[in-house]
Scaffold this motif. Sequence first.
Motif, short mmCIF file in Angstrom:
data_model
loop_
_atom_site.label_atom_id
_atom_site.label_comp_id
_atom_site.label_asym_id
_atom_site.label_seq_id
_atom_site.Cartn_x
_atom_site.Cartn_y
_atom_site.Cartn_z
N MET A 1 10.10 7.27 10.84
CA MET A 1 9.43 6.26 10.06
C MET A 1 7.92 6.48 10.14
O MET A 1 7.38 6.68 11.22
N ASN A 2 7.28 6.43 9.03
CA ASN A 2 5.84 6.67 8.95
C ASN A 2 5.11 5.32 8.92
O ASN A 2 5.01 4.69 7.86
N VAL A 3 4.60 4.91 10.06
CA VAL A 3 3.92 3.62 10.16
C VAL A 3 2.62 3.62 9.37
O VAL A 3 2.24 2.59 8.80
N ASP A 4 1.95 4.76 9.28
CA ASP A 4 0.74 4.83 8.46
C ASP A 4 1.05 4.53 6.99
O ASP A 4 0.29 3.82 6.32
N PHE A 5 2.18 5.05 6.51
CA PHE A 5 2.60 4.76 5.14
C PHE A 5 2.88 3.26 4.97
O PHE A 5 2.48 2.65 3.98
N LEU A 6 3.55 2.67 5.96
CA LEU A 6 3.85 1.23 5.90
C LEU A 6 2.55 0.41 5.89
O LEU A 6 2.45 -0.57 5.15
N CYS A 7 1.58 0.82 6.69
CA CYS A 7 0.29 0.11 6.70
C CYS A 7 -0.37 0.17 5.33
O CYS A 7 -0.87 -0.83 4.83
N SER A 8 -0.35 1.34 4.74
CA SER A 8 -0.94 1.52 3.41
C SER A 8 -0.22 0.67 2.38
O SER A 8 -0.85 0.02 1.53
N THR A 9 1.10 0.67 2.45
CA THR A 9 1.91 -0.12 1.52
C THR A 9 1.62 -1.61 1.68
O THR A 9 1.42 -2.32 0.69
N ILE A 10 1.59 -2.08 2.92
CA ILE A 10 1.33 -3.49 3.18
C ILE A 10 -0.08 -3.86 2.74
O ILE A 10 -0.31 -4.91 2.16
N LEU A 11 -1.02 -2.99 2.99
CA LEU A 11 -2.41 -3.25 2.59
C LEU A 11 -2.51 -3.42 1.08
O LEU A 11 -3.21 -4.32 0.59
N SER A 12 -1.79 -2.61 0.33
CA SER A 12 -1.88 -2.72 -1.13
C SER A 12 -1.01 -3.84 -1.70
O SER A 12 -1.38 -4.47 -2.68
N SER A 13 0.13 -4.13 -1.06
CA SER A 13 1.04 -5.13 -1.63
C SER A 13 0.80 -6.54 -1.11
O SER A 13 1.19 -7.51 -1.75
N SER A 14 0.16 -6.66 0.05
CA SER A 14 0.07 -7.97 0.70
C SER A 14 -1.35 -8.46 0.95
O SER A 14 -1.52 -9.51 1.57
N PHE A 15 -2.35 -7.70 0.52
CA PHE A 15 -3.73 -8.13 0.80
C PHE A 15 -3.95 -9.54 0.28
O PHE A 15 -3.65 -9.85 -0.86
N GLY A 16 -4.47 -10.39 1.14
CA GLY A 16 -4.77 -11.77 0.78
C GLY A 16 -3.61 -12.72 0.98
O GLY A 16 -3.78 -13.93 0.83
N LEU A 17 -2.45 -12.18 1.32
CA LEU A 17 -1.26 -13.03 1.51
C LEU A 17 -1.07 -13.37 2.98
O LEU A 17 -1.66 -12.76 3.86
N SER A 18 -0.20 -14.31 3.24
CA SER A 18 0.04 -14.81 4.60
C SER A 18 0.82 -13.83 5.46
O SER A 18 1.41 -12.86 4.96
N MET A 19 0.88 -14.14 6.75
CA MET A 19 1.65 -13.32 7.68
C MET A 19 3.13 -13.32 7.30
O MET A 19 3.80 -12.30 7.39
N GLY A 20 3.64 -14.45 6.86
CA GLY A 20 5.03 -14.52 6.41
C GLY A 20 5.29 -13.61 5.22
O GLY A 20 6.34 -12.98 5.13
#
Length: 117
Positions: free
Chosen positions: A1-20
Amino acid sequence: MNVDFLCSTILSSSFGLSMGSIWQHLSMELCKLETGNEERTAIFLEVLRRLMLGGHLKLGSNGKFLSGDVDEQIDALRSAWPICPEEDDLDGFGFWFLTTAPAGVVWLTAEGQEVWT
């Protein structure tokens, strides 16, 4: 599993959204890998940790940031994490994130603005 890829994905899909919301978006990414609750939690906390170290977010509540270094703040989340995720509703409406989590996410923009969730 590529955690760097997940970070990038979360940064682009969830920026400004809550922890949930971050939890939900990450869960969608991980559903293909059939991860269990413990592994999904570990990945979630590592993604938050890396986003914090990268200067993308902080953890805070009621207008105040959590104290301690990044690892201490992640440990505070880990310590408060529900033992039975289904009972604390992590995946449905995400009540744990709203009612019990010791902090929420504060996103940091490139201009240095804070986006509290």
